[in-house]
Write a protein that holds these residues in place. Structure first.
Motif, PDB file in Angstrom:
ATOM      1  N   SER A   1       0.837  -1.201   0.000  1.00 26.79           N
ATOM      2  CA  SER A   1       0.000   0.000   0.000  1.00 26.79           C
ATOM      3  C   SER A   1       0.873   1.253   0.000  1.00 26.79           C
ATOM      4  CB  SER A   1      -0.905   0.003   1.229  1.00 26.79           C
ATOM      5  OG  SER A   1      -1.419   1.287   1.482  1.00 26.79           O
ATOM      6  N   PRO A   2       0.450   2.307  -0.670  1.00 32.37           N
ATOM      7  CA  PRO A   2       1.220   3.562  -0.673  1.00 32.37           C
ATOM      8  C   PRO A   2       1.011   4.396   0.586  1.00 32.37           C
ATOM      9  CG  PRO A   2      -0.736   3.812  -2.018  1.00 32.37           C
ATOM     10  CD  PRO A   2      -0.721   2.382  -1.580  1.00 32.37           C
ATOM     11  N   ASN A   3       0.233   3.885   1.523  1.00 37.05           N
ATOM     12  CA  ASN A   3      -0.105   4.650   2.720  1.00 37.05           C
ATOM     13  C   ASN A   3       0.521   4.038   3.971  1.00 37.05           C
ATOM     14  OD1 ASN A   3      -1.916   6.310   1.146  1.00 37.05           O
ATOM     15  ND2 ASN A   3      -3.390   4.625   1.245  1.00 37.05           N
ATOM     16  N   PHE A   4       0.476   4.795   5.042  1.00 42.73           N
ATOM     17  CA  PHE A   4       0.854   4.249   6.337  1.00 42.73           C
ATOM     18  C   PHE A   4      -0.137   3.152   6.717  1.00 42.73           C
ATOM     19  CE2 PHE A   4      -0.439   4.322  10.828  1.00 42.73           C
ATOM     20  CZ  PHE A   4       0.712   3.820  11.418  1.00 42.73           C
ATOM     21  N   GLU A   5       0.397   2.087   7.269  1.00 40.85           N
ATOM     22  CA  GLU A   5      -0.456   0.978   7.689  1.00 40.85           C
ATOM     23  C   GLU A   5      -0.174   0.639   9.147  1.00 40.85           C
ATOM     24  OE1 GLU A   5      -2.802  -0.282   5.906  1.00 40.85           O
ATOM     25  OE2 GLU A   5      -2.303   0.541   3.926  1.00 40.85           O
ATOM     26  N   MET A   6      -1.234   0.402   9.892  1.00 38.34           N
ATOM     27  CA  MET A   6      -1.111  -0.098  11.259  1.00 38.34           C
ATOM     28  C   MET A   6      -1.965  -1.347  11.376  1.00 38.34           C
ATOM     29  SD  MET A   6      -2.150   1.628  14.916  1.00 38.34           S
ATOM     30  CE  MET A   6      -2.803   0.544  16.197  1.00 38.34           C
ATOM     31  N   ILE A   7      -1.306  -2.475  11.568  1.00 39.17           N
ATOM     32  CA  ILE A   7      -1.981  -3.765  11.647  1.00 39.17           C
ATOM     33  C   ILE A   7      -1.916  -4.279  13.078  1.00 39.17           C
ATOM     34  CG2 ILE A   7      -2.160  -6.074  10.661  1.00 39.17           C
ATOM     35  CD1 ILE A   7      -2.458  -3.782   8.639  1.00 39.17           C
ATOM     36  N   VAL A   8      -3.035  -4.714  13.590  1.00 35.67           N
ATOM     37  CA  VAL A   8      -3.101  -5.306  14.926  1.00 35.67           C
ATOM     38  C   VAL A   8      -3.274  -6.814  14.768  1.00 35.67           C
ATOM     39  CG1 VAL A   8      -4.340  -5.390  17.120  1.00 35.67           C
ATOM     40  CG2 VAL A   8      -4.121  -3.211  15.886  1.00 35.67           C
ATOM     41  N   ILE A   9      -2.318  -7.562  15.286  1.00 35.82           N
ATOM     42  CA  ILE A   9      -2.361  -9.024  15.236  1.00 35.82           C
ATOM     43  C   ILE A   9      -2.484  -9.537  16.665  1.00 35.82           C
ATOM     44  CG2 ILE A   9      -1.145 -11.134  14.572  1.00 35.82           C
ATOM     45  CD1 ILE A   9       0.293  -9.559  12.422  1.00 35.82           C
ATOM     46  N   TYR A  10      -3.485 -10.345  16.899  1.00 38.81           N
ATOM     47  CA  TYR A  10      -3.659 -10.875  18.240  1.00 38.81           C
ATOM     48  C   TYR A  10      -4.252 -12.277  18.171  1.00 38.81           C
ATOM     49  CZ  TYR A  10      -8.629  -9.568  17.842  1.00 38.81           C
ATOM     50  OH  TYR A  10      -9.926  -9.444  17.432  1.00 38.81           O
ATOM     51  N   GLY A  11      -4.227 -12.947  19.278  1.00 41.00           N
ATOM     52  CA  GLY A  11      -4.708 -14.319  19.365  1.00 41.00           C
ATOM     53  C   GLY A  11      -4.094 -14.974  20.583  1.00 41.00           C
ATOM     54  N   ARG A  12      -4.629 -16.102  20.963  1.00 42.25           N
ATOM     55  CA  ARG A  12      -4.150 -16.762  22.174  1.00 42.25           C
ATOM     56  C   ARG A  12      -2.694 -17.206  21.999  1.00 42.25           C
ATOM     57  NH1 ARG A  12      -5.193 -22.593  23.617  1.00 42.25           N
ATOM     58  NH2 ARG A  12      -2.984 -22.202  24.023  1.00 42.25           N
ATOM     59  N   ARG A  13      -2.052 -17.498  23.094  1.00 44.30           N
ATOM     60  CA  ARG A  13      -0.651 -17.905  23.064  1.00 44.30           C
ATOM     61  C   ARG A  13      -0.493 -19.230  22.328  1.00 44.30           C
ATOM     62  NH1 ARG A  13       2.699 -14.724  25.604  1.00 44.30           N
ATOM     63  NH2 ARG A  13       1.934 -13.315  27.224  1.00 44.30           N
ATOM     64  N   ARG A  14       0.680 -19.401  21.751  1.00 47.01           N
ATOM     65  CA  ARG A  14       1.087 -20.628  21.043  1.00 47.01           C
ATOM     66  C   ARG A  14       0.400 -20.796  19.690  1.00 47.01           C
ATOM     67  NH1 ARG A  14       2.677 -19.504  25.842  1.00 47.01           N
ATOM     68  NH2 ARG A  14       2.529 -21.049  27.506  1.00 47.01           N
ATOM     69  N   VAL A  15      -0.341 -19.764  19.236  1.00 47.38           N
ATOM     70  CA  VAL A  15      -1.078 -19.935  17.987  1.00 47.38           C
ATOM     71  C   VAL A  15      -0.244 -19.575  16.770  1.00 47.38           C
ATOM     72  CG1 VAL A  15      -2.105 -17.634  17.696  1.00 47.38           C
ATOM     73  CG2 VAL A  15      -3.461 -19.662  17.137  1.00 47.38           C
ATOM     74  N   GLY A  16       0.952 -19.009  16.965  1.00 43.76           N
ATOM     75  CA  GLY A  16       1.860 -18.778  15.845  1.00 43.76           C
ATOM     76  C   GLY A  16       1.951 -17.348  15.368  1.00 43.76           C
ATOM     77  N   LYS A  17       1.648 -16.392  16.216  1.00 45.27           N
ATOM     78  CA  LYS A  17       1.695 -14.980  15.806  1.00 45.27           C
ATOM     79  C   LYS A  17       3.129 -14.545  15.485  1.00 45.27           C
ATOM     80  CE  LYS A  17      -0.057 -13.671  19.665  1.00 45.27           C
ATOM     81  NZ  LYS A  17      -0.174 -15.047  20.228  1.00 45.27           N
ATOM     82  N   THR A  18       4.049 -14.846  16.387  1.00 42.67           N
ATOM     83  CA  THR A  18       5.441 -14.441  16.171  1.00 42.67           C
ATOM     84  C   THR A  18       6.032 -15.130  14.949  1.00 42.67           C
ATOM     85  OG1 THR A  18       5.754 -14.021  18.542  1.00 42.67           O
ATOM     86  CG2 THR A  18       7.729 -14.359  17.214  1.00 42.67           C
ATOM     87  N   ALA A  19       5.699 -16.413  14.763  1.00 45.62           N
ATOM     88  CA  ALA A  19       6.188 -17.139  13.585  1.00 45.62           C
ATOM     89  C   ALA A  19       5.665 -16.506  12.301  1.00 45.62           C
ATOM     90  CB  ALA A  19       5.779 -18.609  13.668  1.00 45.62           C
ATOM     91  N   LEU A  20       4.403 -16.102  12.302  1.00 46.22           N
ATOM     92  CA  LEU A  20       3.819 -15.453  11.129  1.00 46.22           C
ATOM     93  C   LEU A  20       4.536 -14.136  10.835  1.00 46.22           C
ATOM     94  CD1 LEU A  20       1.575 -15.081   8.968  1.00 46.22           C
ATOM     95  CD2 LEU A  20       0.200 -13.982  10.774  1.00 46.22           C
ATOM     96  N   ILE A  21       4.765 -13.339  11.861  1.00 50.43           N
ATOM     97  CA  ILE A  21       5.438 -12.052  11.666  1.00 50.43           C
ATOM     98  C   ILE A  21       6.864 -12.256  11.177  1.00 50.43           C
ATOM     99  CG2 ILE A  21       6.295 -10.007  12.868  1.00 50.43           C
ATOM    100  CD1 ILE A  21       3.830 -10.204  14.689  1.00 50.43           C
ATOM    101  N   SER A  22       7.564 -13.226  11.764  1.00 50.19           N
ATOM    102  CA  SER A  22       8.946 -13.501  11.349  1.00 50.19           C
ATOM    103  C   SER A  22       9.013 -13.916   9.886  1.00 50.19           C
ATOM    104  CB  SER A  22       9.546 -14.597  12.236  1.00 50.19           C
ATOM    105  OG  SER A  22       9.604 -14.182  13.590  1.00 50.19           O
ATOM    106  N   GLU A  23       8.035 -14.712   9.457  1.00 53.34           N
ATOM    107  CA  GLU A  23       7.993 -15.115   8.054  1.00 53.34           C
ATOM    108  C   GLU A  23       7.691 -13.911   7.160  1.00 53.34           C
ATOM    109  OE1 GLU A  23       8.093 -17.976   4.869  1.00 53.34           O
ATOM    110  OE2 GLU A  23       8.776 -18.027   6.961  1.00 53.34           O
TER     111      GLU A  23
END
Length: 375
Positions: free
Chosen positions: A20-42
């Protein structure tokens, strides 16, 4: 190291935001162990990124650690000093982005830890977003957190200083059966159903499975052995989400024992009727229990004694596979000696769409057993 699998739709959505050509703010949340950090790292692979993970400490310590991550991207080995405050640190992120050819991804993982250590950080971030990031449109901010109640109320809620700033949100759900299969490609279909039943598709739980040993041995190693990684997982999850886990545990114990109507829960727990509603709402909000009402409830009440039920895990009785579950402390109600010696007829009340013969019941009985005390 576990190879990253699944989450193709989520990655595509994040990459679309990145383009996107604009500023983006994405909120990612979910219970622990569901893979949020792994998704972000990828996602941030091959992208200029500042990744910072908040810690349960003081605001000064979080500011020091954030400053180090910012200086790492600048390759400034000589400047190890912390920024004077969070506003200067957040603004420096923009200064770095202005010297890059690509959009800069700025990730704050475990944002609730940072926000609790410095109560003004959300207001400071709001100011920087409004007056700095939106001016240049070359930063993609990702706020991530495992405390679902905090993220939904303190980041996404209308009372939050950050309300209205997000351009996208992603509540990361557990894997479905087919995504779970990608983590266990060598497991046969019968055992796969068992593994999915006992893990609920939580990627971290699936990662504990050793495909070289039997389903029975995996269950013992994951849940029942003295060093089992998931032995005390429910208590950990409840303590992370709830201020008064003892009261919530009493409610869950009551529901697990079959008292799943409102008045029954009040009588069994000695919690007043007016006080019980917010407790149940909190448990529903974080996905621990589910509220079920008969269709056309008002009409049916005229002819039958129908009441709203609260179930300890969100699944339909006619469907074998759960949508989400995690091991509960209530194994003792079913396994007082941690031995699987339960008559098969105890599980006949569970509806199923998958035929189970008596010969194969020993494999599936673990699924039903553990789901009996899963939430």
């Amino acid at each position: 190291m576990q190879h990253f699998v699944g989450r193709n739709n989520e990655l595509n959505d994040l990459n679309a935001k990145y383009q996107s050509p604009n500023f983006e703010m994405i909120v990612i949340y979910g219970r622990r162990r569901v893979g949020k950090t792994a998704l972000i790292s990828e996602f941030i692979q091959n992208k200029p990124a500042i990744y910072y993970q908040g810690i349960e400490s003081t605001g000064d310590m979080n500011l020091k650690n954030l400053s180090e991550k910012i200086n790492d991207l600048k390759n400034d080995d000589f400047n190890t000093a912390s920024y004077a405050d969070f506003e200067k640190a957040f603004t420096e992120v923009q200064n770095i982005a202005n010297h890059l050819e690509q959009k800069l991804v700025f990730v704050i993982d475990e944002y609730p830890f940072l926000a609790r250590s410095e109560h003004s950080v959300s207001s400071i971030l709001q100011y920087v977003i409004d007056h700095v990031y939106k001016k240049y449109n070359n930063v993609m901010l990702i706020l991530c957190g495992s405390s679902m109640s905090f993220m939904e109320r303190q980041v996404l809620g209308y009372k939050s200083p950050l309300y209205g700033r997000k351009t996208g949100q992603l509540k990361l759900e557990p894997f479905d059966l087919f995504e779970s299969e990608t983590m266990l490609p060598s497991v046969n279909k019968s055992d796969l159903l068992g593994y999915y039943g006992i893990t609920g598709g939580i990627p971290q739980y699936l990662a504990y499975i050793n495909p070289e040993i039997s389903l029975r041995d995996n269950i013992r190693q994951m849940f029942f052995s003295p060093v089992a990684p998931l032995r005390d997982e429910p208590n950990v999850l409840m303590q992370e989400e709830m201020r008064n886990p003892a009261t919530y545990n009493a409610i869950l114990k009551t529901i697990a024992n079959g008292s799943n109507h409102y008045n029954d829960i009040v009588q069994a727990t000695d919690i007043t009727s007016s006080s019980l509603t917010p407790y149940l709402k909190n448990l529903i909000d974080i996905g621990v229990i589910q509220k079920k009402q008969p269709l056309f409830n008002n009409l049916l009440t005229l002819f039958f004694n129908t009441r709203t039920e609260y179930t300890e895990f969100p699944w339909e009785p006619s469907v074998r596979l759960p949508h989400t579950c995690a091991p509960s402390r209530y194994a003792k109600h079913y396994l007082p000696h941690r031995e699987v010696r339960i008559p098969a007829e105890r599980f006949c009340v569970i509806g199923t769409k998958f035929p189970i013969t008596q010969k194969r019941l020993h494999t599936h009985v673990y699924t039903v057993l553990i789901r009996s005390w899963f939430y």
